[in-house]
Enzyme design. Sequence first.
Site, short mmCIF file in Angstrom:
data_model
loop_
_atom_site.label_atom_id
_atom_site.label_comp_id
_atom_site.label_asym_id
_atom_site.label_seq_id
_atom_site.Cartn_x
_atom_site.Cartn_y
_atom_site.Cartn_z
N TYR A 202 2.40 6.46 0.95
CA TYR A 202 2.01 5.30 1.73
C TYR A 202 1.11 5.75 2.88
O TYR A 202 1.13 6.93 3.26
CB TYR A 202 3.24 4.55 2.31
N ARG B 18 14.17 18.80 5.94
CA ARG B 18 14.54 17.57 5.24
C ARG B 18 14.25 17.70 3.75
O ARG B 18 13.13 18.09 3.37
CB ARG B 18 13.73 16.41 5.82
N TYR C 213 17.88 12.76 2.10
CA TYR C 213 17.63 11.33 1.96
C TYR C 213 17.64 11.00 0.47
O TYR C 213 16.87 11.59 -0.31
CB TYR C 213 16.28 10.97 2.59
N HIS D 78 20.64 7.59 6.74
CA HIS D 78 20.85 6.16 6.47
C HIS D 78 22.02 5.88 5.51
O HIS D 78 21.91 5.08 4.58
CB HIS D 78 19.55 5.53 5.96
N ASP E 209 15.04 4.98 13.78
CA ASP E 209 14.10 5.05 12.66
C ASP E 209 12.71 4.52 13.02
O ASP E 209 11.90 4.25 12.15
CB ASP E 209 14.63 4.34 11.40
#
Length: 306
Positions: free
Chosen positions: A51, A126, A159, A183, A259
């Site tokens: 994105y 991450r 994630y 999350h 976030d």
Amino acid sequence: MQSLPPKTPGWLDWHPKPAKPRLVLPPGAVDAHCHVFGPAAEFPFAAERKYTPCDASKQQLFALRDHLGFSRNVIVQATCHGADNRAMVDACKASEGRARGVATVRRNVSDRELEALHLAGVRGVRFNFVKRLVDVTPQDELQEIAERVADLGWHVVVYFEAEDLPDLWHFFSRLPTPVVVDHMGRPDVSKPAHGPEFGLFLQLMQAHDNVWCKVSCPERLSLTGPQALQGEQRAYQDVVPFARRVVEAFPTRVLWGTDWPHPNLKDHMPDDGLLVDFISQIAPTPALRQQLLVDNPLRLYWPEDA
Ligand SMILES: O=C(O)c1cc(C(=O)O)oc(=O)c1
């Protein structure tokens, strides 16, 4: 001058004028999950990104931190920057010790590069398993990276989507560092908080005392709202039972973050001040909020101050 890439169609920019939270945060509170995007003119987005966001600079992040009443930030490498950590590192360095970072690295990262990241304030890497955000990295490569960063005292942030947890369980179980789940492992909140799917996630935390959880992103997980807009004090009711279960069961292993700037939200952009007010629904006592917002993030990111 080089032209900048256009934003992904339908992209929502961060809220321009968030409210002042009504919730008074404990002194030293940490926003333990936020990002910077670019600015693209200075820190171009990665070629392999899925994105293209708006810009969200370090100055804008620090202004939000002060407006909301946080003392510190943990800046997590956003996938739109791939493994080019320059924007995140630049923000950490500019923060005067008030931001730590979580990086994305590849197998070919050198020891010197890892040391430089550490000096800049990075304390974790991450690993992303969300297919709409990244191409899959083989688990043997991730395992190798985890073993190297374990030597630096770092942790691994993961994630993933709830439906992928059964396949990832074994890999997560073997990681040699603290493992911080982003999350809440993205539960499907149309299913019961006491049902088997979220139960599996709670079992992961129960079985492994190195697994931590960010009880963040109700705005992303909620299906029925109400949205954190227009003064709403009881936002995202459908997410509350999930986050509250984790906070109450594992009060020493939970973190919270805004976030900001909220990549890839499709239907609304929350008011960050009202998002902070959401915390009182999931951590209803001052003691729980002290752990969630101060004690826990300090242990992981500023152990010298904990
Ligand atoms: O759900 C998301 O779209 C998302 C994306 C990113 C990222 O692109 O890094 O980070 C997040 O924490 C959440």
